[in-house]
Design an enzyme around this catalytic site. Structure first.
Site, mmCIF file in Angstrom:
data_model
loop_
_atom_site.group_PDB
_atom_site.id
_atom_site.type_symbol
_atom_site.label_atom_id
_atom_site.label_comp_id
_atom_site.label_asym_id
_atom_site.label_seq_id
_atom_site.Cartn_x
_atom_site.Cartn_y
_atom_site.Cartn_z
ATOM 1 N N GLU A 119 0.821 -1.219 0.000
ATOM 2 C CA GLU A 119 0.000 0.000 0.000
ATOM 3 C C GLU A 119 0.850 1.262 0.000
ATOM 4 O OE1 GLU A 119 -3.053 0.105 3.028
ATOM 5 O OE2 GLU A 119 -4.451 -0.908 1.702
ATOM 6 N N HIS A 133 8.757 -26.495 -1.374
ATOM 7 C CA HIS A 133 8.174 -27.634 -2.079
ATOM 8 C C HIS A 133 7.017 -27.199 -2.969
ATOM 9 C CE1 HIS A 133 10.571 -30.414 0.417
ATOM 10 N NE2 HIS A 133 10.522 -29.373 1.233
ATOM 11 N N LYS A 193 -13.652 0.631 -3.775
ATOM 12 C CA LYS A 193 -14.707 1.030 -2.825
ATOM 13 C C LYS A 193 -15.780 1.840 -3.538
ATOM 14 C CE LYS A 193 -12.041 1.267 1.475
ATOM 15 N NZ LYS A 193 -11.484 2.192 2.470
#
Ligand code: PA5
Length: 427
Positions: free
Chosen positions: A276, A297, A411
């Site tokens: 951010e 792995h 948003k």
């Protein structure tokens, strides 16, 4: 203190002047986003405050009264607390009160399951945390869990069990808390969410988990001093400068690697902090993480042999974990007899060193950070180290480390679609 070992082919000194200038602008308050520099001195200023003393009293009350404690918050409003709690408390049976997290998504299944799980507890406290007070995910979870508490304990019983951490003066959560007379703690105006772990945002849940917050703040305060050292002795500025060099050389992804599963959420906090702060104006290293040796792995294959776009930040612990040794066995069939008596910590260290060498030789620039031990002071130091390094690193990219304009885009879309849905429902 956190130390830095540069295992890349890039020289931090090449960016020394830029890093020193960026750090100076943080110190003298002239950097981009300078209204949000409160995190810089919070390890000492908050420690000395009346609010800190009050916060410790409330944490002690919750520890003695509650058997469940729900932290409601998203992003910077919960990751720091969870990172510290999981780094420092035992992985299994973390103790009483049991800590739950909510408001981190909009999954009905998840929230309903939490409500079911809470039914088994006698005394539940909630800490709802939102700086803006208007973030949808925690607001929805709070609405549901507040109703649950009111149903179980009545309005007065719920009132004593709900603690709100939010803006001092405004916002929906602030208003709800005032109206209902919940106890409140403040997110300082000059501290952004992802830099707020050392304020009541992070410290109340951390104290409820039984972690010594005085020691956490002391570790951070010591690191604050170390972050002001001249460049040659300044691990933080060297890390930021090296990251920038690596980025400018064309690398696109910085993978945070640790060999301690208890650092898994610390990795999430680091990703949020750097993601951010830096990911703006089409710039910045994409922050990712691997948990070692587990991910050797899976993603280890890509790290070693995939596209050469990946660099690595390794967080190592200097003190060897000697909690377990390879036990004796009369049978040699498992092929481990040669290692009898070795500590698993020593084997883990060897795996770490071998992987770092393999990655470096394979073209992955490795920046190694080392904390002396996995203790509370070192975690406090690491939090501060990363906050400071992130601020400087973002300034080296010429972006504001403290805003998040990109988050607003989803948003805006979501609220527009929600209005459509409400209109359709009404029609
Ligand atoms: O770092 C940030 O500013 C964000 O991640 C916020 O912490 C997150 O969006 C939650 O915001 P709020 O505390 O306002 O609910």
């Amino acid at each position: 203190m956190i130390t830095f070992t540069n295992k890349t082919q890039y020289d931090a000194a090449a960016r020394e002047q830029e890093a020193v200038t960026a750090a100076q602008s943080v110190e003298d308050g002239t950097c981009a986003g300078s209204a949000f520099l409160g995190w810089r001195d919070v390890p000492t200023t908050f420690l000395a405050s009346d609010e800190y003393a009050r916060m410790k009293d409330v944490a002690a009350e919750i520890r003695s009264e509650a058997d469940a404690f729900v932290v409601i918050g998203i992003g910077g409003s919960y990751l720091g607390a969870r990172a510290v709690i999981e780094a420092l408390t035992p992985a299994y049976g973390r103790g009483v009160p049991q800590i739950y997290y909510a408001g981190t998504d909009i999954s009905a299944t998840q929230l309903a399951a939490l409500r079911d799980a809470l039914a088994a507890h006698k005394n539940i406290y909630l800490n709802v945390i939102s700086k803006s007070g208007t973030t949808l995910e925690p607001a929805l979870a709070f609405r549901v869990l507040r109703a649950y508490l009111e149903e179980r304990y009545g309005a007065q019983g719920a009132r004593t069990r709900i603690i709100a951490t939010t803006d001092a003066a405004s916002g929906a959560l602030h208003d709800v808390a005032r109206t209902n007379e919940y106890r409140m703690f403040t997110v300082p105006d000059d501290v952004g969410g992802r830099y707020s772990v050392l304020t009541p945002v992070g410290l109340l849940p951390i104290a409820v988990a039984g972690v010594d917050t005085d020691a956490l703040l002391a570790g951070a305060a010591q690191q604050r001093q170390a972050c002001r050292a001249p460049f040659a002795q300044n691990a933080c500025l060297q890390y930021a400068a090296t990251r920038t060099q690596v980025y400018r050389a064309g690398y696109a992804v910085d993978v945070f690697a640790s060999y301690e599963p208890q650092f898994a959420i610390l990795a999430e906090w680091w990703k949020q902090l750097f993601g951010e702060s830096e990911g703006k104006e089409h710039k910045g290293l994409f922050p990712a993480s691997i948990q070692c040796t587990t991910d050797l792995h899976s993603l280890g294959q890509y790290m070693q042999d995939g596209a050469r776009i990946v660099c690595e930040t390794v967080l190592a612990v200097d003190a060897e974990d000697d909690a377990l040794h390879v036990p004796h066995s009369d049978s040699t069939a498992d092929g481990l007899s040669a290692y009898e008596g070795l500590s698993l910590g020593a084997i883990n260290r060897i795996a770490q060193d071998a992987t770092i060498r393999a990655h470096r030789d394979g073209g992955v620039p490795v920046m190694q950070l080392t904390m002396p031990q996995r203790d509370v002071q070192s975690i406090g130091a690491a939090l501060y180290f990363f906050e400071y390094a992130c601020a400087v690193s973002a300034l080296l990219l010429d972006v504001n480390p403290f805003d998040q304009p990109g988050v607003e885009v989803y948003k805006k879309n979501m609220y527009a679609l929600l209005s459509d849905a409400v209109a359709k429902n009404a029609g």
